[in-house]
Structure formats: structure tokens, C-alpha cells
Design a protein around this motif. Structure first.
Motif, short mmCIF file in Angstrom:
data_model
loop_
_atom_site.label_atom_id
_atom_site.label_comp_id
_atom_site.label_asym_id
_atom_site.label_seq_id
_atom_site.Cartn_x
_atom_site.Cartn_y
_atom_site.Cartn_z
N LEU A 1 -4.92 -2.24 -5.13
CA LEU A 1 -4.15 -1.03 -4.84
C LEU A 1 -3.96 -0.16 -6.08
CD1 LEU A 1 -1.44 -2.47 -2.41
CD2 LEU A 1 -3.41 -1.03 -1.84
N ASP B 1 0.83 -1.20 0.00
CA ASP B 1 0.00 0.00 0.00
C ASP B 1 0.87 1.26 0.00
OD1 ASP B 1 -2.17 1.65 0.06
OD2 ASP B 1 -2.81 1.15 2.09
N ARG B 2 1.89 1.27 0.86
CA ARG B 2 2.79 2.43 0.92
C ARG B 2 3.56 2.59 -0.39
NH1 ARG B 2 8.20 3.05 3.22
NH2 ARG B 2 8.12 0.90 3.97
N LYS C 1 -7.12 1.71 -6.21
CA LYS C 1 -7.19 2.64 -5.06
C LYS C 1 -6.36 3.90 -5.31
CE LYS C 1 -5.75 3.10 -0.22
NZ LYS C 1 -5.15 2.42 0.96
N HIS C 2 -5.17 3.73 -5.82
CA HIS C 2 -4.26 4.87 -6.00
C HIS C 2 -4.30 5.47 -7.40
CE1 HIS C 2 -2.34 4.48 -2.06
NE2 HIS C 2 -2.31 3.18 -2.25
N THR D 1 -4.07 -8.20 -4.34
CA THR D 1 -3.70 -7.00 -3.58
C THR D 1 -3.23 -5.89 -4.52
OG1 THR D 1 -3.06 -8.27 -1.62
CG2 THR D 1 -2.08 -6.08 -1.86
#
Length: 385
Positions: free
Chosen positions: A292, A216-217, A295-296, A288
Motif C-alpha cells: 500500500l 487501504d483507506r 500503491k499510494h 500489506t
């Protein structure tokens, strides 16, 4: 630095070539501007390739870090000859070029070693391709070198791919030993993206469970620096690993804080002589990354051999879909999985003979027939599970 500049890189020409990955990859066409690499990444997949191709040369030449440069003048002659020649299906690389399948630069050697700053071998080769607006995909761990002359290629037909498996400078320093830090790579990506370049980041390999913990980061950081997309592929370890290789993976484990080989024993499976993550682990990681990416707001491309339209944005996992006037090999497994991608298929490429691999039993067969057989056999194996 002055001493290094006195050592002129040995130059000799080797032509673009088609890879043996055509059954899986829609863009199996590559051209290295250098041979060898000074970055010394512990997980380097090209190390064995370099040592094999130099097995009969001097001890210095056999080292992975020994650099040889391609000859841009030889590339000019090859391009002119190929464009002037009729289609010859015994010469797959020439057909790939005539069909405008993107050429990948940096498949087995980074095109931007430090010496590129004064040797300009990659620069000169890019100028050759730029003159005819040829679609090019570049993979590198050092986008700073390209940045030094990027202004000259702002309108070129280039897809730039920056390799970076870690978002932590300290960890990267221990594993990607000679490469510039991730933070420097991200800073260069930001500058290049502001210049209008679309850049994908290549998280290859992802190493579990580390990669899942920081995912995520990591993807958030890619969004912040302006990356257009990212691609991933899981770590592979040879089943019959030498003592030297085991020591390498121990070093990687020491940097990450766990036993990498031990993790594979619990969560791996064997595939074509390699130990890879099992399907459950891969699906979890790819799910995942898919989530992500959405999401981003960064495009995700799945470069792993677990091919499915559920994971990733398209068949061209190296981020070439926006290149101008290009074609792909539509008979590959990845292209078949993403049939609605809109990419133009090169039927001519499928007519080429498979005479460029060590599998001599395929030399009289076409790329299309071998690819079709491979896909059917793969699907049969899946049904048996």
C-alpha cells in the motif's frame, strides 16, 4: 480553562538519555519535555513506566495524567556543558549528542499536551536544539499545538511524527479517549505539509484484524493529507495481564467489534513476556503495508520487532533519514538489516559502556559488544526454528 492556567506545571530538569533498545534501534536517544499524559489512550505502553518511576511519590503524582514539565534552562546548561566536554564513554547520552544522533522527543510522554499552549516547555526546548541545528524527531498525538508556532521552525532540523492508530473518529474517541480526533490530526498534517514539513504517521499499534480491513483507506487518507511516510508496529499484550488490563482490552474490543484477547489466543505467540501477533500474521500485515505504501506513493517504515529489509524503506523507522548532518547507531539489528541505507554510522557511540540499564551484568561492556551478541543470538534462534 482559566482554572487550568492557574495551575503552573511543576518543572524539574532531566537530561536526554540512551534507551535500552540500542540492540535493535539505530536511534536509541530520547528526551521528554513532559512526564505523564492527559490523553488517556487505552493501549498506552508508557503507563507502567510512569507508575514505576513515581512509585514512592504522592497519590496525585503517581497518576498517569499528572503532568510534570522539564526545565528548558537546565537543557541549556546540559547542552553547553556537553559540547564543551571531551568524549567520555561512560556517559552514553553525551556521546550520542556529540555524535548528532537524532534526539526523540515524545518517547514516553506527548510533548504537546493542551497546557503546552501557555507553558511553552516543548517550544523552549526546541529553540535550544534549533539554535545549534540539532536533528530532532518529535512524536505527538496533537499536531495542532505544534502548528500554532510551526512558522518559527519552518527551516529547523525537525522530523515530525503524528501518532494515529485509527482513521475513524468514532472508534478513536473510544480508545484514544482524550486525544483530538483523527480528522483533526489529518487536517493539521495537511497544513504542516503545505508549510514544507515532512511528516510521518505512526500507526502504533496496528490491531488485527481491524487494521488490515481499513489499511487501504487509511493509507489513501495519509496520501491525501500530504503525509510523507508512515510507520507501524503490532499490538503487544503482557502475558501476565492484570484484571484491570483485561478490562482495558475488553473496552478496545467493544469499540472494534470483536474480542481482542481472544484473537491473540488464536493468532499470537509469546515474546519476552509479551503476547504478540505470530510471525504469519505479522508478515501478512507488513506485506500489506509495503504494497500500500508503493500503491499510494507514501514511504513505509517497519517499526515492528520482525525486522527484515523486505518490509519498509529503511533502518530509520521513525522517519529521520532526511535530517541534516546526523548519524545513527549502525551496529543495531535494524541498521544491519538495511546496510545500504547510506546513513552515517557513529562508531564512537558503540564504544560507550552499557551502564544506563537495570541489567547490571552489562555495565562493564560496550554498546557495540552487547549489540553484536544480541544479533548473533537472535540469528541462532531463527536458524533453530
Amino acid at each position: 480553562m482559566a482554572d487550568e492556567r492557574e495551575r503552573k506545571i511543576e518543572r524539574k530538569f532531566w537530561a536526554p538519555s540512551v534507551t535500552s533498545q540500542f540492540c535493535v534501534c539505530p536511534i536509541p536517544f530520547h528526551f521528554d519535555t513532559y512526564r505523564g499524559c492527559t490523553y488517556g489512550c487505552l493501549f498506552c505502553f508508557a503507563r507502567d513506566f510512569i507508575e514505576f518511576t513515581r512509585r514512592n511519590q504522592s497519590e496525585e503524582h503517581r497518576k498517569q495524567s499528572y503532568l510534570e514539565g522539564n526545565d528548558p534552562k537546565g537543557l541549556v546548561r546540559w547542552v553547553e556543558k556537553t559540547l564543551a566536554s571531551p568524549y567520555d564513554y561512560t556517559k552514553a547520552a553525551e556521546v550520542a549528542f556529540k555524535e548528532r544522533i537524532p534526539v526523540k522527543i515524545g518517547a514516553t510522554a506527548d510533548p504537546f499536551p493542551v497546557v503546552e499552549k501557555w507553558e511553552h516547555i516543548t517550544y523552549d526546548c526546541l529553540k535550544v536544539f534549533d539554535k545549534i541545528d540539532y536533528p530532532v524527531q518529535i512524536s505527538t498525538k496533537n499536531p495542532e499545538v505544534f502548528l500554532s508556532y510551526a512558522e518559527e521552525f519552518k527551516n529547523s532540523n525537525i522530523a515530525l511524527n503524528v501518532s494515529c492508530s485509527f482513521c475513524d473518529d468514532n472508534i478513536a474517541r473510544q480508545i484514544e479517549c482524550g486525544a483530538i480526533s483523527p480528522s483533526r490530526r489529518f487536517a493539521a498534517i495537511k497544513k504542516l505539509s503545505e508549510m514544507g514539513f515532512r511528516i510521518t504517521v505512526r500507526i502504533q499499534p496496528f490491531i488485527l484484524p481491524y487494521s488490515e480491513k481499513v489499511a487501504d483507506r487509511f493509507i489513501g487518507m495519509l496520501k491525501e493529507c500530504g503525509a510523507w511516510g508512515f510507520e507501524t508496529e503490532g499490538l503487544k499484550i503482557r502475558v501476565i495481564a492484570s484484571g484491570k488490563e483485561k478490562q482495558i482490552y475488553k473496552k478496545i474490543g467493544d469499540a472494534l467489534g470483536y474480542d481482542v484477547l481472544g484473537y491473540f489466543k488464536k493468532n499470537g505467540t509469546i515474546e519476552s513476556g509479551d503476547r504478540v501477533y505470530n510471525e504469519e500474521s505479522k508478515r501478512s500485515m507488513l506485506s500489506t503495508y509495503t504494497y500500500l505504501g508503493k500503491k499510494h506513493g507514501v514511504k513505509f517504515f517497519n517499526a515492528d520487532n520482525l525486522i527484515s529489509s523486505r518490509y519498509g524503506c529503511g533502518a530509520e523507522c521513525c522517519g529521520t533519514e532526511f535530517l541534516r548532518n546526523h548519524k545513527i547507531w549502525g551496529g543495531s539489528m535494524r541498521a544491519m538489516a538495511f546496510k545500504d541505507s547510506g546513513a552515517v554510522n557513529s562508531e564512537e557511540f558503540g564504544k560507550c559502556l552499557v551502564n544506563f540499564t537495570r541489567a547490571s551484568n552489562k555495565n562493564t561492556r560496550t554498546i557495540a559488544s552487547v549489540s553484536k551478541e544480541y544479533i548473533l543470538n537472535t540469528l541462532k534462534k531463527k536458524k533453530k526454528r
